[in-house]
Structure formats: C-alpha cells, structure tokens
Write a protein that holds these residues in place. Sequence first.
Motif, PDB file in Angstrom:
ATOM      1  N   ARG A 141     -24.899 -47.978 -11.912  1.00 15.67           N
ATOM      2  CA  ARG A 141     -25.286 -47.388 -10.524  1.00 15.67           C
ATOM      3  C   ARG A 141     -24.275 -48.107  -9.550  1.00 15.67           C
ATOM      4  O   ARG A 141     -23.897 -47.475  -8.667  1.00 15.67           O
ATOM      5  N   GLU A 142     -24.412 -49.572  -9.675  1.00 18.81           N
ATOM      6  CA  GLU A 142     -23.514 -50.250  -8.621  1.00 18.81           C
ATOM      7  C   GLU A 142     -22.157 -49.855  -8.799  1.00 18.81           C
ATOM      8  O   GLU A 142     -21.471 -50.164  -7.923  1.00 18.81           O
ATOM      9  N   ALA A 143     -21.589 -49.672 -10.018  1.00 21.91           N
ATOM     10  CA  ALA A 143     -20.191 -49.431 -10.234  1.00 21.91           C
ATOM     11  C   ALA A 143     -19.730 -48.282  -9.389  1.00 21.91           C
ATOM     12  O   ALA A 143     -19.011 -48.386  -8.662  1.00 21.91           O
ATOM     13  N   ARG A 144     -20.640 -47.272  -9.567  1.00 23.69           N
ATOM     14  CA  ARG A 144     -20.287 -46.183  -8.805  1.00 23.69           C
ATOM     15  C   ARG A 144     -20.552 -45.937  -7.325  1.00 23.69           C
ATOM     16  O   ARG A 144     -19.761 -45.749  -6.433  1.00 23.69           O
ATOM     17  N   ARG A 145     -21.631 -47.252  -6.855  1.00 24.28           N
ATOM     18  CA  ARG A 145     -21.780 -47.189  -5.345  1.00 24.28           C
ATOM     19  C   ARG A 145     -20.583 -47.952  -4.735  1.00 24.28           C
ATOM     20  O   ARG A 145     -20.285 -47.657  -3.715  1.00 24.28           O
ATOM     21  N   THR A 146     -20.138 -49.089  -5.534  1.00 25.68           N
ATOM     22  CA  THR A 146     -18.868 -49.681  -5.041  1.00 25.68           C
ATOM     23  C   THR A 146     -17.793 -48.746  -4.625  1.00 25.68           C
ATOM     24  O   THR A 146     -17.336 -48.856  -3.765  1.00 25.68           O
ATOM     25  N   VAL A 147     -17.310 -48.074  -5.649  1.00 26.16           N
ATOM     26  CA  VAL A 147     -16.289 -46.777  -5.412  1.00 26.16           C
ATOM     27  C   VAL A 147     -16.656 -45.866  -4.407  1.00 26.16           C
ATOM     28  O   VAL A 147     -15.739 -45.670  -3.248  1.00 26.16           O
ATOM     29  N   VAL A 148     -17.657 -45.377  -4.213  1.00 23.01           N
ATOM     30  CA  VAL A 148     -17.972 -44.364  -3.067  1.00 23.01           C
ATOM     31  C   VAL A 148     -18.195 -45.175  -1.826  1.00 23.01           C
ATOM     32  O   VAL A 148     -17.601 -44.652  -0.774  1.00 23.01           O
ATOM     33  N   GLU A 149     -18.507 -46.412  -1.573  1.00 26.18           N
ATOM     34  CA  GLU A 149     -18.753 -47.183  -0.381  1.00 26.18           C
ATOM     35  C   GLU A 149     -17.300 -47.651   0.005  1.00 26.18           C
ATOM     36  O   GLU A 149     -16.984 -47.653   1.226  1.00 26.18           O
ATOM     37  N   ARG A 150     -16.474 -48.009  -0.899  1.00 24.67           N
ATOM     38  CA  ARG A 150     -15.203 -48.652  -0.448  1.00 24.67           C
ATOM     39  C   ARG A 150     -13.971 -47.873  -0.865  1.00 24.67           C
ATOM     40  O   ARG A 150     -12.994 -48.158   0.113  1.00 24.67           O
ATOM     41  N   PHE A 151     -13.778 -46.957  -1.596  1.00 24.43           N
ATOM     42  CA  PHE A 151     -12.765 -46.246  -2.147  1.00 24.43           C
ATOM     43  C   PHE A 151     -12.726 -44.826  -1.961  1.00 24.43           C
ATOM     44  O   PHE A 151     -11.904 -43.970  -2.747  1.00 24.43           O
ATOM     45  N   ASP A 152     -13.835 -44.240  -1.546  1.00 24.81           N
ATOM     46  CA  ASP A 152     -14.052 -43.033  -1.409  1.00 24.81           C
ATOM     47  C   ASP A 152     -12.817 -42.113  -0.588  1.00 24.81           C
ATOM     48  O   ASP A 152     -12.688 -42.660   0.410  1.00 24.81           O
ATOM     49  N   LEU A 153     -12.223 -41.136  -1.384  1.00 26.62           N
ATOM     50  CA  LEU A 153     -11.245 -40.504  -0.608  1.00 26.62           C
ATOM     51  C   LEU A 153     -11.415 -39.867   0.837  1.00 26.62           C
ATOM     52  O   LEU A 153     -10.740 -40.189   1.783  1.00 26.62           O
ATOM     53  N   THR A 154     -12.250 -38.796   0.882  1.00 30.92           N
ATOM     54  CA  THR A 154     -12.517 -38.177   1.981  1.00 30.92           C
ATOM     55  C   THR A 154     -13.174 -38.956   3.097  1.00 30.92           C
ATOM     56  O   THR A 154     -12.976 -38.728   4.452  1.00 30.92           O
ATOM     57  N   ARG A 155     -14.266 -39.960   2.728  1.00 32.59           N
ATOM     58  CA  ARG A 155     -15.028 -40.541   3.848  1.00 32.59           C
ATOM     59  C   ARG A 155     -14.379 -41.941   4.290  1.00 32.59           C
ATOM     60  O   ARG A 155     -14.696 -42.356   5.374  1.00 32.59           O
ATOM     61  N   VAL A 156     -13.651 -42.504   3.497  1.00 33.65           N
ATOM     62  CA  VAL A 156     -13.274 -43.908   3.712  1.00 33.65           C
ATOM     63  C   VAL A 156     -11.794 -43.975   3.766  1.00 33.65           C
ATOM     64  O   VAL A 156     -11.073 -44.209   4.763  1.00 33.65           O
ATOM     65  N   CYS A 157     -10.875 -43.719   2.757  1.00 34.27           N
ATOM     66  CA  CYS A 157      -9.496 -43.793   2.803  1.00 34.27           C
ATOM     67  C   CYS A 157      -8.921 -43.139   3.463  1.00 34.27           C
ATOM     68  O   CYS A 157      -7.835 -43.608   4.307  1.00 34.27           O
ATOM     69  N   LEU A 158      -8.925 -41.692   3.264  1.00 27.03           N
ATOM     70  CA  LEU A 158      -7.999 -40.773   4.190  1.00 27.03           C
ATOM     71  C   LEU A 158      -8.158 -41.046   5.391  1.00 27.03           C
ATOM     72  O   LEU A 158      -7.214 -41.087   6.288  1.00 27.03           O
ATOM     73  N   PRO A 159      -9.496 -40.998   6.303  1.00 28.06           N
ATOM     74  CA  PRO A 159      -9.611 -41.487   7.662  1.00 28.06           C
ATOM     75  C   PRO A 159      -8.909 -42.378   8.133  1.00 28.06           C
ATOM     76  O   PRO A 159      -8.196 -42.388   9.230  1.00 28.06           O
ATOM     77  N   ARG A 160      -8.882 -43.641   7.452  1.00 28.05           N
ATOM     78  CA  ARG A 160      -8.023 -44.713   7.794  1.00 28.05           C
ATOM     79  C   ARG A 160      -6.617 -44.664   7.700  1.00 28.05           C
ATOM     80  O   ARG A 160      -5.843 -45.337   8.483  1.00 28.05           O
ATOM     81  N   GLN A 161      -6.148 -44.004   6.700  1.00 26.52           N
ATOM     82  CA  GLN A 161      -4.938 -43.829   6.550  1.00 26.52           C
ATOM     83  C   GLN A 161      -4.213 -42.986   7.784  1.00 26.52           C
ATOM     84  O   GLN A 161      -3.188 -43.288   8.227  1.00 26.52           O
ATOM     85  N   LEU A 162      -4.973 -41.741   8.107  1.00 30.72           N
ATOM     86  CA  LEU A 162      -4.571 -41.021   8.953  1.00 30.72           C
ATOM     87  C   LEU A 162      -4.441 -41.669  10.536  1.00 30.72           C
ATOM     88  O   LEU A 162      -3.738 -41.464  11.340  1.00 30.72           O
ATOM     89  N   GLU A 163      -5.686 -42.631  10.367  1.00 31.33           N
ATOM     90  CA  GLU A 163      -5.796 -43.322  11.811  1.00 31.33           C
ATOM     91  C   GLU A 163      -4.468 -44.356  11.937  1.00 31.33           C
ATOM     92  O   GLU A 163      -3.774 -44.434  13.143  1.00 31.33           O
ATOM     93  N   LEU A 164      -4.069 -44.742  10.907  1.00 29.99           N
ATOM     94  CA  LEU A 164      -2.877 -45.969  10.817  1.00 29.99           C
ATOM     95  C   LEU A 164      -1.399 -44.865  11.305  1.00 29.99           C
ATOM     96  O   LEU A 164      -0.801 -45.401  12.164  1.00 29.99           O
ATOM     97  N   VAL A 165      -1.352 -43.757  10.543  1.00 32.29           N
ATOM     98  CA  VAL A 165      -0.421 -42.887  10.985  1.00 32.29           C
ATOM     99  C   VAL A 165      -0.203 -42.699  12.312  1.00 32.29           C
ATOM    100  O   VAL A 165       0.789 -42.651  13.056  1.00 32.29           O
ATOM    101  N   ASP A 166      -1.426 -42.355  13.111  1.00 33.22           N
ATOM    102  CA  ASP A 166      -1.578 -41.912  14.261  1.00 33.22           C
ATOM    103  C   ASP A 166      -1.112 -43.040  15.459  1.00 33.22           C
ATOM    104  O   ASP A 166      -0.159 -42.844  16.205  1.00 33.22           O
ATOM    105  N   ARG A 167      -1.421 -44.288  14.596  1.00 36.73           N
ATOM    106  CA  ARG A 167      -1.282 -45.315  15.677  1.00 36.73           C
ATOM    107  C   ARG A 167       0.445 -45.741  15.660  1.00 36.73           C
ATOM    108  O   ARG A 167       0.916 -46.148  16.617  1.00 36.73           O
ATOM    109  N   LEU A 168       0.838 -45.561  14.561  1.00 36.68           N
ATOM    110  CA  LEU A 168       2.227 -45.820  14.251  1.00 36.68           C
ATOM    111  C   LEU A 168       3.210 -44.724  15.204  1.00 36.68           C
ATOM    112  O   LEU A 168       4.623 -45.272  15.505  1.00 36.68           O
ATOM    113  N   MET A 169       2.820 -43.534  15.252  1.00 34.69           N
ATOM    114  CA  MET A 169       3.431 -42.593  15.882  1.00 34.69           C
ATOM    115  C   MET A 169       2.938 -42.444  17.538  1.00 34.69           C
ATOM    116  O   MET A 169       3.502 -41.792  18.392  1.00 34.69           O
ATOM    117  N   ALA A 170       1.952 -43.256  18.001  1.00 37.41           N
ATOM    118  CA  ALA A 170       1.476 -43.575  19.270  1.00 37.41           C
ATOM    119  C   ALA A 170       2.763 -43.897  20.354  1.00 37.41           C
ATOM    120  O   ALA A 170       3.761 -44.803  19.903  1.00 37.41           O
TER     121      ALA A 170
END
Length: 409
Positions: free
Chosen positions: A380-409
């Motif tokens: 259960r903790e293994a699954r929780r780790t990935v959901v909280e730190r590496f989830d595509l739609t809630r964690v990683c993609l939003p941060r990637q898109l935010e970085l992209v916007d910052r570089l193009m600002a």
Amino acid sequence: MTRTILFVHQNFPGQYRHLVPALQRRGDRVVAIGGPTSRPLPGVPLHRYDALPAGGVPPCHPWAADFQTKVLRAEAVARCLETLLQEGLRPDLVIGHPGWGELLVVKDLLPDVPVLHQVEFIYQLQGADVGFDPEFADADWRLRARLRLRRAPQLLALQDLDWGLAPTPWQASTVPVPFRQRLSVIHEGIDTAAIAPQGSAQLQLQRAGVSFAPGDELVSFVARNLEPYRGFHTFMRMLPLLQRLRPKAQVVIVGGDGVSYGAAPPGGGSWKEAMLRELGDALDRRRVHFVGRVPHPVLHELFRVTACHVYLTVPFVLSWSLLEAMSCGALVIGSATAPVQDVITDGHNGLLVDFFDHRALAERLAAVLAEASSHDGLRREARRTVVERFDLTRVCLPRQLELVDRLMA
C-alpha cells in the motif's frame, strides 16, 4: 496567441509521449525533429534526419569516435532545422535530449530561443556506474580516458543550458554543481489510474505455457536487457538458494538478450546464456521462465500478480519499471543503491538489500514468500509513494507545463 514548441529527440517521442499531447490539448503547436526510429504522434509534423553521411563515417582516433558520431548527428539536426527555419518555422521553445549530441549547435541557429534539456545522467569518473561492480571493473587508464572524453558533449551542452529537467534527485546530482541552479527535478510521470492494482488480475504467459494469479508464489524480474547493470548476475546467482528455501517458488524473467549498458560477456553471446552456463545443474530451469520482452499490459499484469518483484541496478538511470511495479501495488525488493533509495525506504514502502549479496537477497525473498500477506502494508505504501510523488496528471504534467510556460514567458 499560439506558441510553437520544437522537440528534438533521436527516438521521438521518447520521454515526451505524455507532454506532447498535453501541450496540444491546451493549444500549443508542436513540431518534432527525430532520428530514423522516431514515431509520429497525431497532429505533430515529424521531420526525420539521417545522421550518417553518404560516404560513411570518416576514420578518426578511437577515443574521438563517440564524439564524432554526436557531431554528425548535431550536423544532421542543424541541416533539418535550417530547412524548417527557411520554410517559416519560428519556435518559441526547444525541448530535447542532449545525450546524443543533437542539441550541440541548436543555439547557433536559434540564439535567442530558450532550450530545455532533458538531463538524464551525466557520466561520472567515479561514484556512479563505472567501477561500481568490482567483478567488471577495469583498471586500464585508457578506458577512464575514453570515459572522460565521452563526457565532452554533455559538458558542452551544459554550457548552453537555459534550463535542465532531471527525473530524480540522484540523477540531478550527477550534474556539475555550477549548473544545478538551472535544473528542475520533475519525473516524466506514471499514469497511476491505468497502472494500478486489480483484484481480478491473472497472468497468462503462452510462450512459457504457464499462468499465475494473486496468491501464487511468484517472483518477477524485469529489465530492458538482462545484464549486470541491472543486477541480472546477482539475481541469477540467488536462484539456486531460493529454490532450496522455497521449493514451490516460480520465477518470471522479462527482458531481451542484448546489451543496453556495459559490455557483452567475455566470449560473446548473451548474459542469460553466460549465467545459465555458470549455474549449470544447480538451477532448476523448470521453475524459471524467460519470456523475453512483453507488451506493457502484460508487464503490468505481472506486477499485479507477483508475490515479490526484484529490482536491482548499479548507480545509474532509474527504470520506469520500478515505479510501474510500485504503482501496481507490487512488493519490491530493491538494491540499496542511490537511484533506488530516491524512491524506496527499507521497511516503509519496500525492502532493500546489498546489490552484490545474492545470499541475502534469496533469504529475504524466502521470508517474504513465507508470509506474503504480512507485507500488505508495504504494498500500500509503495502505491501511495507513486501516487503522491510521480502521478502523471496531478503531479508531473502540471509541473512540466508550468516550467514550459516559465521558459517562454
């Protein structure tokens, strides 16, 4: 206003298979330059380059061969980009992987356009993969000199770095200190909604003629290619003892017979063949199933039914397979090496063993198989780790898109 983002990757989409569609969905225009093996994505113009000159690769000093290959690739990308610019392409941002030399001269064509580098790993002269395993260490100074020169394209790329993107903290730590202030640590992301536990999971391996379900005494091992960089030799040497300790245990090994990293075994052939020869009759091959490479849905089903998944690696790039196994709720025994320790804490969300200690690995596996249900909390903790730190739609993609916007600002 529509913004244009140019991706440069010899095996497009590579690490960007999620980021590209996300950019398109919000209205950005995406263009790609890739090598011969690149795959098109819907709505993305893909311009392939050929890095080999018509007359073949010119001869050069062996130490310079790797650098020459990267320069040829850089030149091929530059020619392709020059044509696109003449046709009217005006990118607002370039995103690429510097590992193959493709970004070496992009700044000479686009001096005012920010470039985001995918910083996977910077070669280390000590403290990482090279020389880590004494069984394969070579004291010849020429090999060290070759590695020193092989870093040259990476260090040149860092000089032109607008910003870098590393997937894990340890991989980011391989970047020289002066450049770390222009570096973000954001993983590519795991689709935890699709890559998730399923109570009705069942694994059918037609090639091996076996099937497994949750509760079976099954051990899994996965690598792109079965080789020492991913601890295949340690895993194989562990099996005879495990088979004596757990006579009903079955093992499924996923991976190809080639070499992704390091070298082939002495005398040629595959590491699978080498290890089978080494173990001989000490190994009961009827309970060890080599299935080659399998489609991702089959791999995820393996992670759902396995009683324990083993992931070993020298200090090197972390495999997506580890996070996908954890996302499926697998109990993982990993090597106590830096990349794995970025993700797994022993006794909290998995178990760790010394990379070289095959006896300790066998004993820990046997203990897990003897009391599989008592480790449900780790799953259960293994699954929780990935959901909280590496989830595509809630964690990683939003941060990637935010970085992209910052570089193009």
